[in-house]
Each structure stands twice: as C-alpha cells, then as structure tokens.
Design an enzyme around this catalytic site. Structure first.
Site, PDB file in Angstrom:
ATOM      1  N   CYS A  13       0.854  -1.041  -0.176  1.00  0.00           N
ATOM      2  CA  CYS A  13       0.142   0.055   0.034  1.00  0.00           C
ATOM      3  C   CYS A  13       0.818   1.248  -0.207  1.00  0.00           C
ATOM      4  O   CYS A  13       2.144   1.126   0.446  1.00  0.00           O
ATOM      5  CB  CYS A  13      -0.822  -0.203   1.095  1.00  0.00           C
ATOM      6  SG  CYS A  13      -0.231  -0.467   2.617  1.00  0.00           S
TER       7      CYS A  13
ATOM      8  N   THR B  19       3.115  -2.280   4.226  1.00  0.00           N
ATOM      9  CA  THR B  19       3.359  -0.849   3.876  1.00  0.00           C
ATOM     10  C   THR B  19       4.403  -0.627   3.077  1.00  0.00           C
ATOM     11  O   THR B  19       5.480  -1.369   3.006  1.00  0.00           O
ATOM     12  CB  THR B  19       3.495  -0.103   5.156  1.00  0.00           C
ATOM     13  OG1 THR B  19       4.861  -0.479   5.773  1.00  0.00           O
ATOM     14  CG2 THR B  19       2.406  -0.376   6.294  1.00  0.00           C
ATOM     15  N   ASP B  20       4.375   0.424   2.260  1.00  0.00           N
ATOM     16  CA  ASP B  20       5.571   1.201   1.724  1.00  0.00           C
ATOM     17  C   ASP B  20       6.185   1.709   2.957  1.00  0.00           C
ATOM     18  O   ASP B  20       5.675   1.878   4.326  1.00  0.00           O
ATOM     19  CB  ASP B  20       5.198   2.449   0.883  1.00  0.00           C
ATOM     20  CG  ASP B  20       6.173   2.738  -0.125  1.00  0.00           C
ATOM     21  OD1 ASP B  20       7.571   2.473   0.427  1.00  0.00           O
ATOM     22  OD2 ASP B  20       5.957   3.422  -1.176  1.00  0.00           O
ATOM     23  N   TRP B  21       7.490   1.823   2.754  1.00  0.00           N
ATOM     24  CA  TRP B  21       8.267   2.360   3.964  1.00  0.00           C
ATOM     25  C   TRP B  21       7.785   3.287   4.897  1.00  0.00           C
ATOM     26  O   TRP B  21       7.953   4.444   4.246  1.00  0.00           O
ATOM     27  CB  TRP B  21       9.967   2.144   3.504  1.00  0.00           C
ATOM     28  CG  TRP B  21      10.441   1.006   3.637  1.00  0.00           C
ATOM     29  CD1 TRP B  21      11.709   0.703   4.164  1.00  0.00           C
ATOM     30  CD2 TRP B  21       9.973  -0.346   3.301  1.00  0.00           C
ATOM     31  NE1 TRP B  21      11.996  -0.507   4.340  1.00  0.00           N
ATOM     32  CE2 TRP B  21      10.965  -1.292   3.704  1.00  0.00           C
ATOM     33  CE3 TRP B  21       8.918  -0.835   2.868  1.00  0.00           C
ATOM     34  CZ2 TRP B  21      10.854  -2.627   3.280  1.00  0.00           C
ATOM     35  CZ3 TRP B  21       8.783  -2.177   2.384  1.00  0.00           C
ATOM     36  CH2 TRP B  21       9.733  -2.994   2.677  1.00  0.00           C
TER      37      TRP B  21
ATOM     38  N   ALA C 137       4.900   4.079   5.789  1.00  0.00           N
ATOM     39  CA  ALA C 137       3.499   4.607   5.423  1.00  0.00           C
ATOM     40  C   ALA C 137       2.285   4.494   6.395  1.00  0.00           C
ATOM     41  O   ALA C 137       1.357   4.560   5.985  1.00  0.00           O
ATOM     42  CB  ALA C 137       3.234   4.068   4.105  1.00  0.00           C
TER      43      ALA C 137
END
Ligand SMILES: *[C@@H]1O[C@H](CO)[C@@H](O)[C@H](O)[C@H]1NC(C)=O
Ligand SMILES: *[C@@H]1O[C@H](CO)[C@@H](O)[C@H](O)[C@H]1NC(C)=O
Ligand SMILES: *[C@@H]1O[C@H](CO)[C@@H](O)[C@H](O)[C@H]1NC(C)=O
Ligand SMILES: *[C@@H]1O[C@H](CO)[C@@H](O)[C@H](O)[C@H]1NC(C)=O
Ligand SMILES: *[C@@H]1O[C@H](CO)[C@@H](O)[C@H](O)[C@H]1NC(C)=O
Ligand SMILES: *[C@@H]1O[C@H](CO)[C@@H](O)[C@H](O)[C@H]1NC(C)=O
Ligand SMILES: *[C@@H]1O[C@H](CO)[C@@H](O)[C@H](O)[C@H]1NC(C)=O
Ligand SMILES: *[C@@H]1O[C@H](CO)[C@@H](O)[C@H](O)[C@H]1NC(C)=O
Ligand SMILES: *[C@@H]1O[C@H](CO)[C@@H](O)[C@H](O)[C@H]1NC(C)=O
Ligand SMILES: *[C@@H]1O[C@H](CO)[C@@H](O)[C@H](O)[C@H]1NC(C)=O
Ligand SMILES: *[C@@H]1O[C@H](CO)[C@@H](O)[C@H](O)[C@H]1NC(C)=O
Length: 868
Positions: free
Chosen positions: A265, A298-300, A302
């Site tokens: 995401c 998650t994106d890092w 996020a």
C-alpha cells in the site's frame, strides 16, 4: 557505501509498557467528506476454491495455531530501518523454525546487492509489447532475488501507472494503459514467482506523483526535500469508482489473478484515508472484490495508525515502527482491541504466501543491503553484536540472464522517426560518426550513484529505490563506439554539451552526428539538479536542445537518441529536416549502450512501441498537483478513465506520436481480419460460488505473561521487538471507538457479482471472441512487429467510453517477405464497463468494433459485432 541509511526515521527503544494508547493509535485521519464506504471485517484468507492457496493455508494454519501472540506479531512487524541484511526484515519464530523474512528492493534488480544484473526498467520492458519477454525478464530477475536469498521481491510497480508526464516514478511501471500494464502484471507475476520468490505488487494505489506524497516535515527531515508548500497531510488522491476499476486497479487485479503473494500500500491517501488504513481499499477492493490471498505490506514508514490499519486489512508493517505495531500490536491483541482472528489472519496470510509460492531460503540472505564489505556488525546501525560475514559475494549473473536483459533493452527501443533511410547506419571504411552529448558518457560520480540520484551523464536507470547496482554499465558512447570500431567506421565522442565548439566542429564533417539526450526522473529520496523526484520541466537535460540546434545547422544527418522516464518535449527539434532519425527508450539497464548500437547499426531491427503518447503541446499533459492547501492537499484525478490516448482521442488533442506507435526498418502490413464468436455475453455476471467455511483457531493464547521478553534475551536499542514490558495493565474493556460500519462477521458468499475468485469473479475471463488477422513483412529486413487490437464500445449515455481501448497485442518475428496469422482473445472483462450502481462489471448492448492496427491511431482493419 551505506545504501539504505538515507531514511533515518525516529526509532525509540521498543520495549514499551502497556499503558493506554494515544488517540492516533485508533483513529485514522479519515474525512467524512469522502464517499469511502468502509468495509469490515477483513476477509479471512483461504476461503476461495483454489487448490494451491488452500493447501498453503492448511499448512500455514497448522503453524499459526501453535503460536503465541508475540510470535504472530513478530511476523507482521519489521525489526526497524537498516536492522538486518535486507531493505526490510521481519521478526522470526525460532521456536517453530520460522526464519525472519527478507524483503528487498527493487523492480529491476536486487538493489544494493553486488554481482547482480541491472535490467531495463518496467516502462522499457512494456515498450517491447512482447509477452514472452515480459515473463522471461521477470523470471530472470526473480532468479537473482532467489539466489541472493530474498523471500520477497519489492516489485514490480503497477502504480504509478504514469498519468502525469512529470511524475518521478513512471519508468518503474508499465505505462498508463491498464490493459498493457495488466498483461505485464499477469505474466510478470507468473514469471517472477515461478522462481520461488514472492512479489510485492506496488504501490496500491493513486501514488501518481512524488510531490506531497509525504508531509513537508517528513520529506525535509528524511531527505532534505523542500516543498513549495508545507503540507501537514499527505496528498489525497480522489479517484472515482469507474476510474479505480477500469484504470488504476486493473493491473493489480491481473497480478492477483496470477497469484501474487503480496501487495504494497502507498504513501498517499485515497479519498481521505491513508492507503495503508483504508478499509474500502484493502478489505473491500483488494481482499473481497479481487479475492487477494496474500498479505498487504506498507510502503516504508507509510503506517499512520495501529488498530485502524490492522482492522482495515493491513498485514505487515515495514520497516517496523514500534509506535504503531510491534509491541503496541501485541498489547492491542492481548486486550482484544484488535480481534485475535485478525492477528491470526495476518500471520496466516504471510505464511500462506510463502507456502503457495514455494519460498524456501533456509540459509537466509547471502548479502547485505547496508554495505559491500565482507564483514560487519550483526546490528549494523548500532555497531553492536559480533562481526559476522554479511556478504558472501554470490555471483548470480548468468549468460542467460544477461541475454534476457539485453533482448529486453533492444526491444524497448522505439524508432520514432527515420527519414531518407538514415538508419540503420551504413558503410564502413572512411565513414565518420560523431557521438555527442553529456548524456552519452559516464556520470562524473560513476555508474552507481543512482540510489540517491545522479544527473551528470548516461542514465541506465532512474533514481531512488527503483534503481539497481551495476556490476557493469555500457554507456551509449562505449556501446556505439565499440560497434563503430568493429564495423571499421571512424568515430569520436565529445561529451561537452556546454562549450559546443568541439561538438559542432566534429559534426560538420561527420557522415552521421548521433546526439544522446536524456532526462532523469526518480523517487523523492533526494533532489537531483533541483528536481524532487518529479521533474521540474519536460525539457531534455544538459543543454542538449541548443546542442541539437547547433549540430543540425552543420550536419544534415543528425540522429537523436532520447532516454527518459517517459514524456519529454520533442517539439524543439522533431520537425527539423536535418534530424533524420530519432530513437526513444526509457532506462535500459546495464546494456544500454550495447542495445542502442545493435539497433543503430542494423544488427537488430527496432520493434518497440510507445507505451504512452507524446503530445504536440506539453500543456495537454496532466500537470503535477503543485498548488495545494497545506492541511488538505488534494488531487482530483479529473481525467477519470480518460488517461493518455483515451484523453487525446476523446478531446481531439494533437499528438506527435501516439500510444502504440513505433517504426521498423521494414514495412509491415496487416490484412484479412476475421472474428470468431465463442460466446455471446449476458449483460451481467452470475454470482460466483460461495466461500468455504471460515476458519477458527481453537488454541488462542492471550496470556500477557507470555508477551514479555525472555529474561536472557539481549534487547538491542532501536530494534523493534514484539515484546511488552508491563503485563499488569493489559485488560480487555471491549469499548473502543471502532470506525463506522465495523463488524467481525465473515461473509458466507461474495459481497458483489464482481467478486468470488482470484482477481475477481472467474467469469470475467470467459472467452467471447477470437479476432485473427494476417501480418506481412514487406522487407527489406527481417524483424519484429507488434500488431494491436483496439475495441470501441457501443455508444451509451450512461457509460460513455473512450473512442478506442487497447484489448490485445501480439509480437511476431518475420523474415523479409514472410507473413503469419495472429489472433487476439477477447474476454468478458475486456468488453465490460464498471457499473458503480451494481458494483459490478457490465457488458453493454449494441455494436462493438474490433480494430487491428499498428498503433492507437493507425487502425487498419475493423470488424463489427453486435451484442444483443
Ligand atoms: C505505543 O505504546 C506506547 C507505550 O504504551 C504508548 O506510549 C504510545 O502512545 C503507543 N503508540 C500509539 C501511537 O498509541
Ligand atoms: C522475534 O524476532 C526476533 C528477531 O528475529 C527474534 O530474535 C526473537 O526471538 C523473536 N521472538 C519470538 C518470540 O519468537
Ligand atoms: C516551510 O517550512 C520551512 C521550515 O520550517 C520554512 O523554512 C519555510 O519558510 C516554510 N515554507 C512555507 C511556504 O511556509
Ligand atoms: C472516492 O470518492 C468519490 C467521490 O465521492 C467516489 O465516487 C468514489 O467511489 C470513491 N472511490 C473510492 C475508491 O472509494
Ligand atoms: C537509536 O536511534 C536514535 C534516534 O535516531 C539515535 O539517536 C541513537 O543513537 C540510536 N541508538 C543506537 C544505539 O544506534
Ligand atoms: C550554440 O547555440 C547557442 C544558442 O543556441 C549559441 O549561443 C552558441 O554560440 C552556439 N555554439 C556554437 C559553438 O555554435
Ligand atoms: C529543466 O530541468 C533541467 C534539469 O533540472 C534543468 O537543467 C533545466 O535548466 C530546466 N529547464 C528549464 C527550461 O527550466
Ligand atoms: C541542414 O544541414 C545543412 C548542411 O548539411 C545546412 O546547410 C542547412 O542549413 C541545415 N538546415 C537546418 C534547418 O539547419
Ligand atoms: C547532406 O549533406 C551532404 C554533405 O554536405 C550532401 O552531400 C548531401 O547531399 C546532403 N543531403 C541532403 C539530403 O541534403
Ligand atoms: C491556487 O489555489 C487557490 C485556491 O484554490 C487559488 O485561489 C489560486 O488562484 C491558485 N493559484 C494558482 C497559481 O493556480
Ligand atoms: C508498405 O508496403 C505497402 C505494400 O507494399 C505499401 O502500400 C505501403 O505504402 C508501404 N508503407 C510504407 C510506410 O512504406
């Protein structure tokens, strides 16, 4: 060389006491003004009839049933930025023999690992319009991830799709046509995962620019980026329901259909709620409607909430921040504010993906993304633990992989213009070639500055987490020079694009002047020549427009090579009569110069096609969102389903080179269209089969005393652990303020007609029509050609559609004078529109036109079928 330390997030000692948590732990910053229909609970994985996934779930459940809460949480939460060898590393479950999972960037290479290949980027791969190559390239990259000991490959990229010309990361994806991107998504998932590595299809969804994807404070603290407006909230992508389905989600649906094990995401918000805590996006669209069986990561950094994200369908937090997950997720599960079923489902989904895709790396990763040194501290950022061998320097490059990378580079080159048969270059002894332009030579910082960005020379990749680490890099000057030498041409390379005296002198007596021009786009991990990932302008870099002007004034055979992240302004020189040929490609990886040389000299006949449209007027492109209100930065996605050629066609905007365009040194013609009807579709889908029974873990252990660190356990500062410190305050009060619509009852059957199988209702891929046509190569060379099928839908006031939409493509290779028949299969989904009222796909009634052509505006053949 520290490749991942660039993002320093605030990390705190992660042993926490279980005191009451702050409001932000529960509340997503959702905005009542947006029509995001919440959806709860998260559909439990493993309930779709699918032999492979069900077997994997069976195995996964047996393990999860034995786990304590901290063991489950360990699988869901990373151990923190730069801790561990990979871009991301989960906790492990030593008691049950479950290793930490290694998640590694990036889409075109095992980034920051030595002795790997760097492949052409996604957009270049898409330009090949070659399905076999889509599979082979992904399989080759996947093999390298596998051999480096990676469990989860963070890619490929299916968002951004590239709606905005100046957006920084368009080159990582496969262009703004969802069908083309979808075919790549399907085949790349099959190819990549065939190697025993999970792919994480990213970024879901609407992350169509870099600007304002994070708050100004975060972008500035982490990357030194200064935004024009100090936004205190992430950019909000407001995407209408039809556009979500017909455009942005489409490639993700294809990845899910092919069994992708993970989805990432994105940083942005979607309709007012962060992607990673958006129950409509994760629970409904992804896990219910598309039947996604893997895990969401998650994106890092996020993640913006704890409970809210967990119940919205997030399964894994990277790189693992104790603030929301880790110990706080443990506490939330123990006091039942996150239902234990949900935590079980998270851990089960993660393990099921591993089993379904056959991930097995008992020795773990054999490299470190933190350093190229052989030995390092076990905990690198803290300089703690013992010195261990972190790099085994395993060479995962093979001749076969290099050949796939090179083929993908060659087929990624698009011939835009070729007057007077300027190409292929002819002659030998005595013929003089001038290679000109700073972009033809090596960057002053070397080949491997791409993670943080370099702007000084040839671009083999864009910059940011999508870059790779070159073990060799052939620049255009090197590749073309070497080939010129083999062909007994005479050549010289003049890199200076600023003082143009030498370049003009050389051009004045050259038989061909080859000018290399580029523009370098990337991720917002820093600024490159003042560009914060996104491009400040669409002008080619390094003063190359004046250079082309000066060179063409003295040379009537000037060949321009363009390499960029996508759109650039061609107008300053494209009509110049002395510019006889133009080649375009996106970033071509390690064999950039080799591939160009093969095409220029005619060792290979160019066969690439544009995966987007070059406008005549750059004002016709969708602009970046730059004028924002700081607390509510909004992006309205006003073009809805009319993206790229669909926009230019609908509004009759002038284009320079349209989607699907690309010349060859040969002349190919199309004839003899035929349509075979396999099935006349009803308007609506039929409901898919019921789900299998939901599963209940009978061995739930919610004992808080099992959730503290063992006495003999050494806790390292700034590593995220799942343990809580104080067990006394854990108590369930069951009265948390859950979001509206919250519930825990699993559905018995799919929520809509659109749902029910991997990627959606399986009937969406029922075959309706087979269109065939004949392709002939009229010579004078052998070569490849990609005929394309476009569909025009029946006129409808309720469902207006773009004039034509790509719904098929093939690639054929033919000797001079030969012909071949090609066929295109049209499915129900190919002929459907998204109906927001019924929340399902509908086949329209009326005349569908099937066109076969060589581009979106050269539609040579047509047949009409009527669906009653
Ligand atoms: C996480 O837990 C700690 C300790 O209980 C607490 O101080 C903190 O507020 C929690 N985080 C959030 C976002 O609630
Ligand atoms: C959690 O993961 C860490 C890191 O891999 C490991 O040291 C620890 O033992 C794990 N804890 C449990 C309870 O399995
Ligand atoms: C944004 O914040 C920075 C740092 O606080 C400040 O220097 C700058 O002037 C602000 N910009 C605007 C447009 O307010
Ligand atoms: C976003 O909001 C718009 C406007 O209210 C609505 O039409 C659309 O369905 C929403 N999209 C999603 C994905 O929730
Ligand atoms: C832990 O992180 C903080 C904040 O970044 C930093 O100041 C501290 O030095 C780190 N501790 C260790 C041991 O690395
Ligand atoms: C090249 O063109 C620029 C302007 O377009 C001009 O100022 C410059 O003198 C030219 N250089 C040479 C060497 O002709
Ligand atoms: C466009 O951006 C490039 C790269 O940052 C820069 O060198 C150039 O000066 C800009 N051109 C214009 C016309 O602003
Ligand atoms: C094209 O090149 C010739 C030299 O071969 C030159 O005389 C002519 O002016 C050039 N035309 C343009 C438009 O620069
Ligand atoms: C290009 O220039 C060369 C050398 O000046 C000349 O021989 C040739 O006729 C010119 N070609 C065209 C098409 O003008
Ligand atoms: C920026 O947005 C504000 C508010 O919508 C508007 O008044 C202003 O004219 C815009 N500025 C520009 C440069 O478009
Ligand atoms: C290609 O060949 C066909 C048939 O010989 C001819 O009609 C057509 O004009 C040619 N096209 C080009 C671009 O040369």
């Amino acid at each position: 060389m520290l490749l991942t330390s660039c993002l320093q997030v605030a990390a705190v000692l992660s042993i926490v006491s279980a005191s009451p948590m702050s409001d932000s732990f529960f509340k997503a910053e959702s905005d009542p003004n947006y029509n995001v229909v919440p959806f709860y609970p998260t559909p439990q994985g493993g309930r779709i009839e699918d032999g492979k996934w069900q077997a994997a779930y069976h195995r996964a459940r047996q393990l999860v049933d034995q786990m304590t809460v901290v063991e489950k949480v360990n699988l869901t939460t990373g151990i923190g930025m730069s801790n561990g060898p990979c871009s991301g590393n989960t906790g492990s479950v030593p008691r049950l023999g479950i290793e930490s999972l290694c998640l590694q960037d990036g889409p075109l290479s095992v980034r920051s690992a030595d002795l790997t290949d760097v492949y052409p980027c996604g957009l270049a791969a898409a330009s090949s319009f070659n399905k076999d190559l889509a599979y082979d390239r992904a399989a080759a990259i996947g093999r390298e991830f596998k051999e480096k000991g990676v469990d989860i490959w963070l890619g490929p990229v299916y968002g951004p799709i590239g709606v905005k010309a100046q957006a920084g990361r368009n080159w990582e994806g496969h262009g703004p046509d969802p069908y083309l991107e979808g075919v790549f998504a399907y085949l790349q998932t099959l190819g990549g995962q065939s190697q025993g590595v999970i792919q994480s299809a990213k970024h879901l969804v609407g992350n169509e620019q870099e600007l304002y994807r994070q708050t100004a404070a975060v972008a500035n603290a982490a990357f030194g980026i200064k935004y024009k407006h100090n936004n205190t909230n992430e950019l909000n992508s407001e995407i209408d329901d039809r556009a979500i389905h017909e455009t942005y989600l489409w490639p993700f649906a294809e990845a899910v259909r092919a069994g992708v094990g993970s989805v990432m995401c994105s940083y942005n918000r979607l309709n007012g709620t962060h992607s990673c805590e958006n129950s409509h996006l994760l629970n409904y669209l992804l896990k219910e409607e598309l039947g996604f069986q893997g895990f969401v990561v998650t994106d890092w950094t996020a993640l913006h909430s704890g409970v809210e994200a967990a119940i919205a369908g997030l399964d894994m937090d990277m790189p693992g921040e104790p603030k929301y997950w880790g110990p706080n997720l443990t506490a939330a599960a123990l006091n039942s504010s996150v239902p234990i079923d949900r935590l079980d489902d998270m851990a089960t989904r993660i393990l099921a993906a591993k089993f379904a895709i056959g991930v097995n790396n008992p020795d773990g990763p054999n490299y470190s993304s933190n350093t190229f040194k052989t030995f390092d501290f076990e905990f690198s950022p803290q300089k703690q633990g013992s010195q261990i061998q972190v790099n085994k320097h395993v060479d995962v490059r093979t001749d076969e992989n290099r050949a796939v990378s090179l083929r993908s580079a060659i087929e990624g080159i698009v011939l835009l213009k070729n007057e007077n048969e300027a190409l292929p270059l002819k002659g030998e002894n005595g013929k003089q070639i001038a290679i000109l332009g700073q972009a033809a030579g090596i960057d002053s910082k070397g080949a491997n500055c791409a993670f943080e960005g370099c702007a000084d020379g040839a671009a083999g990749t864009g910059y940011g987490s999508g870059a790779g680490t070159f073990s060799y890099f052939i620049t255009p000057a090197e590749g073309i020079g070497r080939r010129a030498q083999e062909g007994r041409f005479s050549y010289e390379f003049i890199p200076d694009s600023w003082d143009q005296t030498a370049a003009v002198e050389a051009a004045s007596y050259a038989d061909a002047a080859v000018v290399v021009a580029n523009s370098v786009a990337g991720e917002a991990l820093g600024e490159v020549d003042g560009n914060p990932g996104d491009l400040n302008n669409l002008t080619l870099w390094h003063n190359v427009i004046p250079l082309i002007e000066n060179v063409t004034s003295v040379n009537n055979n000037t060949i321009v090579i363009i390499t960029s992240g996508g759109h650039v302004d061609l107008e300053p020189f494209i009509e110049n009569e002395n510019v006889t040929a133009v080649l375009f490609s996106s970033y071509l990886g390690q064999d950039y110069g080799t591939a160009l040389a093969k095409v220029l000299f005619g060792d290979e006949n160019p066969s690439g096609k544009l995966p987007f449209t070059f406008a005549k007027n750059i004002d016709d492109y969708v602009p970046l969102i730059d004028n924002i209100t700081v607390d509510e930065p909004a992006d309205k996605f006003e073009t809805s389903i009319y993206v790229d050629y669909k926009y230019f066609d609908k509004y009759d905007k002038p284009v320079r080179y349209e989607f699907g365009y690309g010349l060859s040194y040969s002349n190919f013609t199309l004839s003899d269209i035929k349509v075979e009807t396999i099935k006349q579709f009803s308007e609506d889908l039929e409901a898919a089969a019921d789900y299998t029974e939901s599963y209940r873990n009978e061995n739930v252990n919610l004992k808080a005393e099992d959730a503290t660190a063992p006495d003999d356990f050494t806790l390292i500062e700034n590593v995220t652990y799942p343990y809580i410190k104080d067990t006394s305050s854990i108590q369930s009060n069951g009265s948390y303020d859950y979001p509206e619509g919250y519930g825990t009852e699993q559905l018995k059957s799919p929520a809509s007609l659109a749902a029910g199988g991997l990627g959606g209702n399986p009937q969406l891929w029922d075959l309706g029509y087979v269109v065939t046509a004949s392709v002939k190569n009229n010579g004078p060379y052998g070569g490849g050609f990609a005929p394309q099928l476009y569909v025009s839908f029946p006129d409808s006031d309720e469902f207006p559609t773009p004039p034509v939409q790509l719904r098929g493509f093939e690639k054929v290779f033919l000797d001079n004078g030969h012909s071949q028949s090609v066929s295109f299969e049209l499915t129900r989904k190919d002929l459907s529109v998204w109906d927001t009222k019924s929340q399902s796909w509908k086949v329209l009634r009326g005349d569908y036109k099937f066109y076969v052509g060589s581009s979106s505006r050269q539609l040579d053949l047509v047949e009409t079928v009527t669906i009653n």
